[in-house]
Scaffold this active site. Structure first.
Site, PDB file in Angstrom:
ATOM      1  N   SER A   1      40.391  34.235  31.268  1.00 23.88           N
ATOM      2  CA  SER A   1      39.158  34.801  31.813  1.00 23.88           C
ATOM      3  C   SER A   1      37.955  33.965  31.358  1.00 23.88           C
ATOM      4  O   SER A   1      37.943  32.757  31.600  1.00 23.88           O
ATOM      5  CB  SER A   1      39.032  36.273  31.389  1.00 23.88           C
ATOM      6  OG  SER A   1      38.017  36.920  32.125  1.00 23.88           O
TER       7      SER A   1
ATOM      8  N   ASP B   1      42.240  37.444  42.298  1.00 24.49           N
ATOM      9  CA  ASP B   1      41.853  37.788  40.930  1.00 24.49           C
ATOM     10  C   ASP B   1      40.960  39.027  40.918  1.00 24.49           C
ATOM     11  O   ASP B   1      39.944  39.094  41.615  1.00 24.49           O
ATOM     12  CB  ASP B   1      41.111  36.598  40.307  1.00 24.49           C
ATOM     13  CG  ASP B   1      40.828  36.824  38.837  1.00 24.49           C
ATOM     14  OD1 ASP B   1      39.861  37.541  38.530  1.00 24.49           O
ATOM     15  OD2 ASP B   1      41.594  36.301  37.999  1.00 24.49           O
TER      16      ASP B   1
ATOM     17  N   HIS C   1      44.668  39.982  36.749  1.00 29.35           N
ATOM     18  CA  HIS C   1      43.694  39.185  36.000  1.00 29.35           C
ATOM     19  C   HIS C   1      44.279  38.895  34.625  1.00 29.35           C
ATOM     20  O   HIS C   1      44.720  39.807  33.932  1.00 29.35           O
ATOM     21  CB  HIS C   1      42.366  39.940  35.869  1.00 29.35           C
ATOM     22  CG  HIS C   1      41.282  39.151  35.193  1.00 29.35           C
ATOM     23  ND1 HIS C   1      40.811  37.960  35.701  1.00 29.35           N
ATOM     24  CD2 HIS C   1      40.579  39.369  34.043  1.00 29.35           C
ATOM     25  CE1 HIS C   1      39.862  37.491  34.908  1.00 29.35           C
ATOM     26  NE2 HIS C   1      39.705  38.316  33.881  1.00 29.35           N
TER      27      HIS C   1
END
Length: 501
Positions: free
Chosen positions: A238, A345, A394
């Protein structure tokens, strides 16, 4: 006990026998290649147990027996697992907290920054992981973040130890190729996508020192064995994945400056390849979630005193915010980087104002989602080493299921292993990729979760697991209409969806 000792001796003999026969088989398969590799094989199962000898560890890299790799690896891992009880003491697999020696490099609130480390003595491979967790870009949303997510801005309540999972796991069955590396986890407490270089002052309520934290950790690690390192993999998920793209060259340049040019620095960016596309519904830039990515980064880079890689800065002078987006910064990066990115995502869809749970998805949203997958594919097509499944999710590399996801029959650990082999072979002036070892993997199917190995989706309200068809129906997916658009029978389409075709 005597019984346990006997079991261990038997197991040791079995492991030795298996590995030696593997080495003999390898020489037959490959014409006697690499006697040195064979001599290292018996040390593999013992590197876990705190052996302090200086022999370089062997990280289950059985490239020589690739024709029968899967069954060979399974047998080795099972035997290695069965050897665990033979340790006189409980294995201490946790990473331990260390604060930085340079106390002027801090978290947002001025508390000392730090890292977690699990040493693997004898291994010359180092994995440094950058944690993710969004960001804040003005005093108001940083104050709010401090109230609700303090551990992402302060080290005051960090635990003394941390257990590694996914690619940070020290267990070979969970982490086939990196289990025996020196593991480093850097907690994210700078809220600046690992880019800031601004201390806390009377004028600045918060410090933003993400880029400096990474450099200080690397300096600290040199005295803990990194000075003898061979490979350093800078990984992150991330905001940490974007942090890898922003810092991988800087880490390599720092090591060169400090007199360690032979440490090969590489990057692994997971779920950090964001697009600066137009939101589905435009909203005011009030907080991190509602603000369009471009606007948030434009504001953030000023507030943080953000630093971007020099080559990217020169390419985008005056609009350095471009360097926070993977497809723009990637062409300027000199070190090898492997990109892992879900085609759908969840964080990207969130900032684009597409919320998939709750109300059925409208046709315009559905088209937007499919276009996102197409756009992402286009930005990744020239990236030689990448893994992009058509899943709605994610982050992945620190998840327990990271070894289960496949693209075109290849798992992520296998693709990373192929990438490492290609870098090793390229250093020997061989430009051809390893035969039968793919590392450019991207799904072609057009819907979220059309890949049957995607992680399980749960209904956010009921918590129940959903299969692909239930998920698509939950989103308002019209099977009949979609089948008509594709020119096929609805039952055939349903069959394709349930099989992941």
């Amino acid at each position: 006990s005597v019984a346990l000792l006997l079991i261990c001796l038997v197991h040791s003999a079995l492991v030795l026998g298996l590995l030696q026969s593997g080495a003999v088989g390898a020489r037959r398969l490959r014409g006697g290649r690499s006697e040195r590799r064979a001599s290292l094989l018996p040390s593999a199962p013992h590197r876990q147990r705190g052996d302090t000898t200086t022999t370089e560890s062997f990280a289950l890299d059985f490239t020589a027996v690739e024709d029968n790799m899967d069954s060979f690896m399974t047998q080795v891992k099972n035997l290695a697992q069965s050897l665990y009880p033979c340790s006189a003491q409980k294995l201490d697999n946790d990473m331990k907290l260390h604060f930085l020696e340079n106390m002027s490099v801090t978290c947002n609130d001025g508390t000392p920054a730090g890292y977690y480390l699990k040493e693997s003595r004898g291994s010359r491979r180092w994995l440094i992981f950058l944690e993710g967790g969004w960001y804040c870009f003005n005093k108001e949303n940083c104050d709010s973040r401090y109230e609700t997510m303090r551990r992402l801005m302060s080290s005051s309540k960090w635990p003394q130890t941390k257990t590694g999972t996914g690619i940070l796991s020290p267990l070979p069955e969970d982490n086939p190729h990196w289990w025996n590396a020196n593991m480093v986890f850097i907690p994210y407490c700078s809220s600046d996508v690992w880019s800031g270089a601004t201390p806390k002052t009377d004028q600045n309520d918060y410090a933003f020192m993400g880029s400096l934290i990474i450099k200080e950790v690397v300096k600290n690690l040199l005295s803990k064995g990194l000075d003898n390192g061979k490979i350093l993999l800078l990984a992150g998920s991330s905001a940490g994945g974007t942090g890898v793209l922003l810092n991988v060259d800087a880490v390599s340049e720092l090591l060169e400056e400090l007199g360690h040019p032979n440490i090969q620095v590489r990057g692994l960016s997971d779920s950090g390849w964001f697009l600066d596309n137009k939101q589905y519904l435009c909203t005011d830039c009030v907080d991190t979630i509602s603000c369009a990515p471009t606007e948030a980064i434009k504001r953030g880079i000023k507030y943080w005193g953000g630093v971007v890689p020099e080559r990217c800065r020169l390419a985008h002078e005056g609009s350095e915010w471009n360097c926070f987006f993977g497809y723009r910064v990637y062409p300027t990066i000199r070190r090898p980087v492997f990109v892992v990115q879900w085609l759908f995502d969840e964080a990207q869809l969130t900032v684009d104002n597409i919320h998939l749970m709750g109300q059925p998805v409208q046709e315009g949203q559905w088209r937007y989602i499919q276009n996102l997958g197409i756009e992402l594919r286009n930005t990744l097509k020239d990236v030689p080493a990448m893994f992009a499944p058509a899943c709605l999710s994610h982050e992945v590399i620190t998840r327990n299921y990271w070894i289960d996801i496949q693209v075109k029959g290849t798992s992520l650990p296998r693709a990373l292993h192929c990438w490492e082999r290609s870098l090793h072979d390229n250093s020997k002036n061989s430009k051809a990729p390893p035969k039968g070892c793919p590392m450019h993997l991207i799904d072609n199917c057009p819907w979220p979760h059309c890949n049957p190995t995607c992680p399980t989706i749960r209904d956010q309200v009921t918590g129940q697991e959903m299969n692909v068809i239930q998920f698509l129906m939950h989103m308002g997916f019209d099977v009949q209409k979609m089948a008509q658009q594709q020119g096929m029978d609805p039952s055939k389409l349903l069959g394709m969806l349930s099989s992941g075709s």
